[in-house]
Each structure stands twice: as structure tokens, then as C-alpha cells.
Design an enzyme around this catalytic site. Structure first.
Site, PDB file in Angstrom:
ATOM      1  N   TRP A 110       0.818  -1.210   0.000  1.00  9.79           N
ATOM      2  CA  TRP A 110       0.000   0.000   0.000  1.00  9.79           C
ATOM      3  C   TRP A 110       0.852   1.259   0.000  1.00  9.79           C
ATOM      4  O   TRP A 110       0.482   2.270  -0.609  1.00  9.79           O
ATOM      5  CB  TRP A 110      -0.997  -0.022   1.150  1.00  9.79           C
ATOM      6  CG  TRP A 110      -2.006  -1.106   0.924  1.00  9.79           C
ATOM      7  CD1 TRP A 110      -2.106  -2.293   1.580  1.00  9.79           C
ATOM      8  CD2 TRP A 110      -3.006  -1.135  -0.111  1.00  9.79           C
ATOM      9  NE1 TRP A 110      -3.121  -3.055   1.031  1.00  9.79           N
ATOM     10  CE2 TRP A 110      -3.688  -2.368   0.000  1.00  9.79           C
ATOM     11  CE3 TRP A 110      -3.394  -0.235  -1.103  1.00  9.79           C
ATOM     12  CZ2 TRP A 110      -4.736  -2.729  -0.851  1.00  9.79           C
ATOM     13  CZ3 TRP A 110      -4.438  -0.580  -1.955  1.00  9.79           C
ATOM     14  CH2 TRP A 110      -5.089  -1.811  -1.827  1.00  9.79           C
ATOM     15  N   ASP A 116      -1.686   6.964   6.014  1.00  5.96           N
ATOM     16  CA  ASP A 116      -2.731   6.060   5.551  1.00  5.96           C
ATOM     17  C   ASP A 116      -2.975   5.099   6.713  1.00  5.96           C
ATOM     18  O   ASP A 116      -2.156   4.230   7.014  1.00  5.96           O
ATOM     19  CB  ASP A 116      -2.264   5.304   4.312  1.00  5.96           C
ATOM     20  CG  ASP A 116      -3.262   4.237   3.864  1.00  5.96           C
ATOM     21  OD1 ASP A 116      -4.326   4.111   4.499  1.00  5.96           O
ATOM     22  OD2 ASP A 116      -2.965   3.529   2.880  1.00  5.96           O
ATOM     23  N   LYS A 164     -12.520  -1.608   7.115  1.00 11.14           N
ATOM     24  CA  LYS A 164     -11.805  -2.480   8.051  1.00 11.14           C
ATOM     25  C   LYS A 164     -12.405  -2.361   9.454  1.00 11.14           C
ATOM     26  O   LYS A 164     -12.838  -3.341  10.035  1.00 11.14           O
ATOM     27  CB  LYS A 164     -10.326  -2.104   8.119  1.00 11.14           C
ATOM     28  CG  LYS A 164      -9.678  -1.707   6.798  1.00 11.14           C
ATOM     29  CD  LYS A 164      -9.349  -2.885   5.931  1.00 11.14           C
ATOM     30  CE  LYS A 164      -8.500  -2.447   4.748  1.00 11.14           C
ATOM     31  NZ  LYS A 164      -8.152  -3.541   3.847  1.00 11.14           N
TER      32      LYS A 164
END
Length: 361
Positions: free
Chosen positions: A100, A172, A196
Site C-alpha cells: 500500500w 494512511d 476495516k
């Protein structure tokens, strides 16, 4: 039949939240309307989104000089939106900790006028640790320093936030927002997809400090943080139902005792699994102990056929989405806020049975 959902995202939601949403689905608060069909400009819906923001501010101790935005496009859109707003004509610093982080770096590199510098990386050891960052490594003229606090695929996490001097840290936080005790004031901006620990996919939370809403020209209003902040996340129709569910999740977290309580529960769940891995004759963790995530836990046997067999056995035992990401292999248990401790106990029991069968071979 109990099904344990180890999905990395979209992930398990709290059962009480789903039950309340089910109860209110056709008639929210006596309005005789579903939230799904409600005008986002109505006073009823304004109450929902305002309550969601207030609850999130309380849970994360977000100061008044930070805006809370409920946007769309996932963290992936933020990969481009961030440098577009903050770094055109400037240098943006990144730490590469895995899949990511790499996607964020690649997106920033494609924004015209942004100079991207990767100041540290753990690629040399297949992203199995978090590289150390010191203030001396950070160009104090840079627009920001970007980190990925938890790598969903690789299973590593920042246990401490580095000192970047005057340079704002942008995080992030998609896979460990609201499950760790990070301080908002250590960051200039935090962003994360909801799927999530917050709610269903479709909502992206952005928490941004006032001084970062600068005068940089942005060619599209939808991509301009100033426009989104000025319009309180309603420049266009927001993801109304996703925000409603997020508000219910925030309420559920409040009832549990907030972030300190859920962090303690998450640590206990993760420790159960890590203890089983570390004492196992066949299972192992590829991640440096000091950098292990409590949210996403990859583990392997070292034998691809055994990994495949264990995943099949787990699936037959109603443990879904345990298979590791294709880039890592093995297994990955995603233990987000709503994942029950009983599911970890069941997984550990299954691992021990598998060990007894395979340890002598």
C-alpha cells in the site's frame, strides 16, 4: 453454525450494529423512510452525519483545528488527492513499507509538479520490518512525510510515530484506525477507507489540520480539500448509508469503552495467535517481532502444500478468508475491532490439531 470471517476487507462488522441497522432499515427513527432513500440535505440526515463526526472526534480526541471529512474513492483516491493538494511544486517524502505504501508512492509520482523522494524502505527484507526514521532523514522544506501505519497485506505496523520536525506527517491508517492509540496531533492528516474498522466500503475518512488547507490550485472541486471542508463533506451526495453505519459503529465503540478498551481487546486477541505461532513446531511469522501488526497477522508453515491443506481445512471449519495474499502466501488472520476472541481461540485449536498431524512428518 458459527462462521469466523478473517477477511482483510471489506471486513466483519459488529453484530449489534448490523442488528440495529436491520431494525431501522425500513423506518429510521419514526421517519417512515430508510436512510438509503433519505435526502442528504434533510434535517434528519444532517443529524446523522453530525452525530457521526461528533462521535469520531470524541473517540480519537480530534482537536477543533482539524476537519473531519467523509469522502469517497477509498484510500486509493487519497493517494493522488493528497499530493495534488499539498505537494505541487514541492517535494513529498515517503516511507516504503509494502504494497500500500508502494501504491501511494506510484500515485504521487504520476501527479505533475510533485517531486517524490522515498527516504526509507524495508524492501531489502521483503517488507518484513518497519525502517527506522530519524529527524535528520527528513528534509524540513518538504510538503509532508507519508507513512502507512499498518500494511494490511504484509502485516507490519508503526508502533511509534517518527519525529519529522516541522514537516507534517500524513498517514494512511486504513487498517488500524480506531484500533490503536495514535494521537491525532502527531499527524497533519490521517486518512483511511472505512471497510476495516469503521463500516462498509464506500466511505473514506479524512482528518486534516486547518493549516494544510492551503491555496494550492486544484483543477477539480471534488478533489479539493478546501471545497470538501467548506461544504462539510456534502459538495455532492455523500455515501449516506455508509456514514450511517459508521455512526452506529462509533456508538458501539463508545459503549465498549472507546479506543483504550478496544486496543486492549485487540492486543489480547493478537497475543493469543502470536503465542501459538511462536511456540509452534510448524507455523512461523515472517515479521520482525517489534513491528508486528495486531490487526493483520500473516503466518506460514514453510511448505506450500501444507499451507494449501490448512486453508482448506480452515474453510471446512467455517473459517473464511484466511488464505494469505498471493504476494505473501500462507495464511493471514485479520483481527479487526469486531472480530471475536472466540474466533482466535478456534483458529489456535485448529492449528494445534494440524501440528499434531504434521509435526512428525
Amino acid at each position: 453454525m458459527t462462521v469466523y470471517n478473517f477477511s482483510a476487507g471489506p471486513a466483519i462488522l459488529p453484530k449489534p450494529v448490523l442488528e440495529k441497522a436491520q431494525k431501522e432499515f425500513l423506518d429510521y427513527n419514526g421517519s417512515q423512510l430508510s436512510v438509503m432513500e433519505m435526502s442528504h440535505r434533510s434535517s434528519i440526515y444532517e443529524g446523522i452525519i453530525n452525530e457521526a463526526e461528533a462521535r469520531l472526534r470524541k473517540l480519537m480526541a480530534i482537536p477543533d483545528n482539524y476537519h473531519v471529512l467523509f469522502l469517497q474513492g477509498g484510500a486509493s483516491l487519497q493517494f493522488s488527492m493528497l499530493p495534488l493538494n499539498l505537494a505541487v511544486g514541492k517535494k513529498a517524502l515517503y516511507v516504503n513499507t509494502g504494497t500500500w505504501a508502494e501504491k501511494a508512492i506510484e500515485a504521487a509520482q504520476s501527479v505533475p509538479g510533485v517531486e517524490v523522494e522515498v527516504i526509507a524502505s524495508s524492501e531489502d527484507k521483503n517488507f518484513t520490518y518497519v525502517p527506522k526514521i530519524t529527524k535528520e532523514m527528513v528534509d524540513q522544506e518538504a510538503a509532508y512525510l507519508h507513512i502507512t501505519t499498518n500494511e494490511t497485506i504484509g502485516g507490519i505496523a508503526f508502533q511509534e510515530i517518527p519525529d519529522a520536525g516541522v514537516v507534517p506527517i500524513i498517514a494512511d491508517m486504513s487498517s488500524n484506525i480506531l484500533s490503536n492509540d495514535y494521537k491525532v496531533t502527531d499527524f497533519g492528516m490521517i486518512y483511511g477507507g472505512a471497510q476495516k474498522n469503521i463500516g462498509p466500503s464506500g466511505v473514506t475518512v479524512v482528518i486534516i489540520r486547518d493549516d494544510l488547507l492551503n491555496d494550492a490550485p486544484v483543477f477539480a472541486p471534488m478533489l479539493d480539500y478546501r471545497v470538501q471542508a467548506k461544504n462539510k463533506s456534502m459538495y455532492n451526495t455523500p455515501a449516506t448509508y455508509g456514514i450511517y453505519i459508521a455512526n452506529l459503529v462509533f456508538e458501539w465503540l463508545e459503549d465498549l469503552g472507546g479506543v483504550p478498551a478496544i486496543l486492549k481487546a485487540n492486543q489480547e486477541k493478537a497475543q493469543l495467535l502470536y503465542d501459538a505461532i511462536d511456540t509452534s513446531p510448524i507455523f512461523s511469522s515472517p515479521i520482525a517481532k517489534e513491528d508486528r501488526s495486531i490487526n493483520n497477522i500473516p503466518f506460514v508453515t514453510g511448505n506450500a502444500e501444507w499451507d494449501k491443506e490448512f486453508n482448506q481445512i480452515a474453510l471446512a471449519a467455517n473459517m473464511q478468508n484466511l488464505k494469505g495474499h498471493r504476494s505473501v502466501g500462507g495464511m493471514r488472520a485479520s483481527l479487526y475491532n469486531a472480530f471475536p476472541k472466540e474466533g482466535v481461540v478456534a483458529l489456535v485449536d485448529l492449528m494445534k490439531k494440524f501440528e499434531e498431524e504434521k509435526a512428525g512428518k
